[in-house]
Each structure stands twice: as structure tokens, then as C-alpha cells.
Enzyme design. Structure first.
Site, PDB file in Angstrom:
ATOM      1  N   ARG A 166      66.700  85.154  83.900  1.00 32.30           N
ATOM      2  CA  ARG A 166      66.044  83.950  83.364  1.00 32.30           C
ATOM      3  C   ARG A 166      64.635  83.774  83.943  1.00 32.30           C
ATOM      4  O   ARG A 166      64.207  82.671  84.275  1.00 32.30           O
ATOM      5  CB  ARG A 166      66.859  82.668  83.629  1.00 32.30           C
ATOM      6  N   SER A 250      71.307  75.262  79.430  1.00 30.96           N
ATOM      7  CA  SER A 250      71.654  75.082  80.844  1.00 30.96           C
ATOM      8  C   SER A 250      70.466  74.437  81.550  1.00 30.96           C
ATOM      9  O   SER A 250      69.362  74.968  81.502  1.00 30.96           O
ATOM     10  CB  SER A 250      71.920  76.433  81.511  1.00 30.96           C
ATOM     11  N   GLU A 372      66.175  75.146  85.112  1.00 37.33           N
ATOM     12  CA  GLU A 372      65.848  76.333  84.313  1.00 37.33           C
ATOM     13  C   GLU A 372      64.721  76.075  83.305  1.00 37.33           C
ATOM     14  O   GLU A 372      63.864  76.942  83.105  1.00 37.33           O
ATOM     15  CB  GLU A 372      67.106  76.821  83.586  1.00 37.33           C
TER      16      GLU A 372
END
Ligand SMILES: Cc1cc2nc3c(=O)[nH]c(=O)nc-3n(C[C@H](O)[C@H](O)[C@H](O)COP(=O)(O)OP(=O)(O)OC[C@H]3O[C@@H](n4cnc5c(N)ncnc54)[C@H](O)[C@@H]3O)c2cc1C
Length: 380
Positions: A166, A250, A372
Site C-alpha cells: 500500500r 480500510s 491508509e
């Protein structure tokens, strides 16, 4: 320049927060995108690129600069030097899930497990999107990039983008600046010509998620349909009518910690080893000073990735948790990692919830979860 009447970022982001920016531009061709961004950079003006707005958490104060909406579209099919593969060059503003649908319909394999991820193709490498064991790094050949350093457009191989879990050199992580400021203009993927037949599925994570055994054979279309259904059950496919999808996916990243720290966590906390960085193991001892002693090799333990959802739930914050009855921000009722806007929540309400979760997880387990999405005008 393709100026438009500025709209609130709350209308352009899936967390549905953010005020009306000073200025808004819609780039519908690559030339427009290059021209607009070059002009803004040379004038020293703040620029915020917005694709699908599904990985952006925008603050309540209006963005003090120009929002550039990336609305370019198009898929170009090209031969690959590898037999049995083809390349797709896709414009940055093209919808990611539309591309996956195109690939599956054409019998091309490599991105089907990432069905249903919202947003644009150009933003996909920014955080190396992934799901069920597939990540864009596995099929990404190169991107066409407009670089802030010299304002030039060049093809950059995927290996130069520092793609990781990520993350990439282009992502603005909370509290830091990106290693490389650039605009992705197009993305080139290399996909396998798998056809429409059934075949055994590679990847434990995907098989487990779809309830398949090692020998079960399925088609690409079957995988896509079942991934979409599985994601929808978790509120991970955008649905206007379902507040559980008014999120950025998320909100917290799975934490990567040392093996020693991981041992301090309850054994039932899900964890996965992270491949260690390759280190140069060759040590040179100059003969003139060599005293005959060679130290024993040190064993290098891998870091460990820890499930952020497990930490949140086991800090006592279950699905659907909200701070007070009046708050319009809550954890999704389907997924403990997704912070959601129940309708009309401000960025401050969502931030309060995020800080509360960070605080509880820290006092319970001793680590601070990192967000995130890209935060713009938001302090946690
Ligand atoms: C319901 C839901 C489920 C999700 N599931 C997943 C998942 O399974 N896996 C996963 O990895 N992610 C997931 N996400 C996160 C998100 O969908 C991805 O990160 C996606 O790639 C973001 O694309 P976007 O176009 O919406 O980017 P945006 O939110 O518009 O932008 C994100 C960042 O990229 C920058 N950016 C946008 N376009 C460009 C460009 N052309 N060049 C340079 N910078 C650019 C923006 O300035 C910003 O910093 C999910 C999000 C939601 C809402």
C-alpha cells in the site's frame, strides 16, 4: 484552461467530506492534464489531483489551491514481447473496475481478484492497490509520468516507483511528503491470455476467500463475480444507498512490526511474515588487518504484518462502533477497518473517531495505527 465551477470535495470523495476549493479544473485529455499541471507548478500554486476520491480524506477547511480532476479515459491494446501475454495502456482517469471488467471479458488474467476496487487506473499505482493476494505491482510494466522536477513527460518502469505494501514513491503518507511529486498520465499492464475456460486458481488467499480447494477449476468471469459478491458483503463495493460504503476502504494500514514486538501481542492476533530486505552479505576483511576471526552469521528475523482489524476489535471497538449517539461517524457495521460517514459527518467527526481508535489500540497493544488514505487538511 478547462475551469469549472468549484464543487465541494464532499461531492467528489467517497468519505464525503471537504469544502469548496478555490479553483477546480477538469482535464479530459492527456494534453489538458499536462498543460494545466505544468502551468500550476510553474506558478507555484498548490495542486490536488482527484481521481475517484476513494483514497482521500479531505478536511473541512476548503483546499487553498486548484483541484484538478483527472477525467481522461481509454484503453489501448498492444502486443507484448512475452508470448502468451498482451499489454494494455490505459489513460489515468479510466475507472479501475471498468478496466478489470474489460480484461475479464477479453480473457486476460492478472487483475481479476482486484474487481470492485473503486477509483481510477492512474491512482492505482500510488498505493500499489491490492486485494486477495493480487497487487498491481505484479502486472504493472510502466507508467507515463509528468515529473515536477523538470516538467517533462517520460515512461518510467514499475521498478523505479518503489511499489510496496500500500505504498509507492508517489504516495503522500500522513506526516510526510512523497519521495517523488508527479502525475501519472497512463498505466501499462501486461496480462496473460488465459481465455474463458476454467482452470485451477493460483493463490491461497484468493482460494480461501472464495471457498475453493487447490484443485477446483473456475473461469476468470467466475472469479470476478464472486470477488464482487464477497466484497459487497463487507461493504467494500461502492453503493450509494449503503452508508457502510461511504468510506475510504480500510482506514488504517495493517501494522508492520519487528518479530520481537509481535511476540508481545496475544498469540491469536493474525500475523504474516514480511519478506526481509535483501542485504549484502559479503564482508571483506583486508588481509593486512585480518586476525583470523570471522564472526558467526547473524540470523535476520523477518518483520511481521499485524491485522489492524483484529487490534481494533480486540481493543473493544466492534463493528458499528461510534463515539456518541449524535456522532455521524462510525465504524462500518460490516468491517472494523472502515471508518464511515453515516450522512453529513464532518471531517472533524471522522478524525475524532480515528484518534479515539488510535488511542485505544495504543493503550491496549502499544502501537499506533497509521492511516491508509491520503489526508488533505486533516490532523490526526
Ligand atoms: C469501498 C472502498 C474499498 C476499497 N478497497 C480497496 C482495496 O481492496 N484495495 C486497495 O488497495 N484500495 C482500496 N480502496 C482505496 C482506493 O479505492 C484505492 O486507493 C484507489 O486506487 C484510489 O483511486 P482514486 O482514483 O479514487 O484516487 P483518489 O482518492 O482520487 O486519489 C488518491 C491519491 O492519489 C493521487 N492521485 C490521483 N490520481 C493521480 C494521478 N493520475 N497521478 C498522480 N497522483 C494521483 C491523489 O492526489 C491522492 O493523493 C478502497 C476504497 C473504498 C472507498
Amino acid at each position: 484552461m478547462p475551469d469549472v465551477e468549484p464543487r465541494p470535495l464532499a461531492e467528489l470523495t467517497t468519505l464525503r467530506t471537504g469544502g469548496i476549493p478555490d479553483r477546480m479544473v477538469e482535464a479530459r485529455t492527456t494534453d489538458e492534464l499536462v498543460g494545466v499541471v505544468r502551468e500550476l507548478w510553474s506558478a507555484g500554486e498548490p495542486v490536488l489531483l482527484v481521481g475517484g476520491g476513494s483514497n482521500l480524506f479531505a478536511g473541512d477547511e476548503p483546499f487553498d489551491g486548484t483541484v484538478v480532476r483527472v477525467l481522461t479515459t481509454g484503453i489501448e491494446r498492444m502486443p507484448s514481447p512475452r508470448p502468451g501475454f498482451v499489454r494494455l495502456r490505459v489513460a489515468a482517469g479510466h475507472g479501475w473496475d471498468d478496466l478489470v471488467g474489460y480484461a475479464v471479458a477479453a480473457g486476460l488474467a492478472g487483475i481479476e481478484a482486484m474487481s470492485g476496487i473503486p477509483g481510477t487506473v492512474g491512482a492505482a499505482p500510488i498505493q500499489n492497490i491490492g486485494a486477495y493476494g493480487q497487487e498491481i505491482v505484479q502486472t504493472l510494466v510502466e507508467v507515463d509520468l509528468l515529473d515536477e522536477v523538470d516538467g517533462e513527460v517520460r515512461a518510467v518502469p514499475a521498478s523505479d516507483l518503489a511499489l510496496g505494501f500500500r505504498t509507492s514513491a508517489l504516495k503522500q503518507h500522513y506526516g510526510s511528503v512523497p519521495e517523488r511529486v508527479a502525475v501519472i498520465l497512463s498505466v501499462t499492464l501486461e496480462l496473460a491470455e488465459a481465455g474463458h475456460g476454467e482452470r485451477p486458481l493460483a493463490g491461497d488467499q484468493l482460494r480461501t476467500a472464495l471457498g475453493l480447494g487447490a484443485g477446483d477449476a473456475v473461469s476468470l468471469a467466475w472469479v470476478r463475480d464472486h470477488v464482487l459478491a464477497t466484497r459487497a458483503r463487507k461493504g467494500m463495493v461502492l453503493d450509494e444507498g449503503d452508508h457502510d460504503t461511504w468510506s475510504a476502504g480500510s482506514f488504517f494500514q495493517n501494522a508492520v512490526v519487528s518479530a520481537g514486538f509481535a511476540r508481545t501481542l496475544p498469540p491469536e492476533c493474525p500475523r504474516w511474515p514480511v519478506a526481509p530486505d535483501v542485504v549484502d552479505t559479503v564482508t571483506v576483511y583486508p588481509l593486512a588487518t585480518f586476525d583470523g576471526y570471522v564472526p558467526p552469521p547473524t540470523s535476520q528475523e523477518s518483520d511481521v504484518k499485524i491485522s489492524a482489524a483484529w487490534l481494533i476489535e480486540h481493543a473493544g471497538l466492534g463493528k458499528g462502533f461510534r463515539l456518541a449517539r449524535s456522532s455521524r461517524a462510525a465504524l462500518s457495521s460490516k468491517h472494523a477497518l472502515a471508518l464511515t460517514n453515516r450522512g453529513g459527518a464532518t471531517a472533524e467527526e471522522l478524525s475524532e473517531l480515528a484518534r479515539f481508535i488510535q488511542g485505544r489500540v495504543q493503550s491496549e497493544f502499544g502501537l499506533i495505527l497509521q492511516p491508509e488514505p491520503v489526508l488533505v487538511g486533516v490532523e490526526l
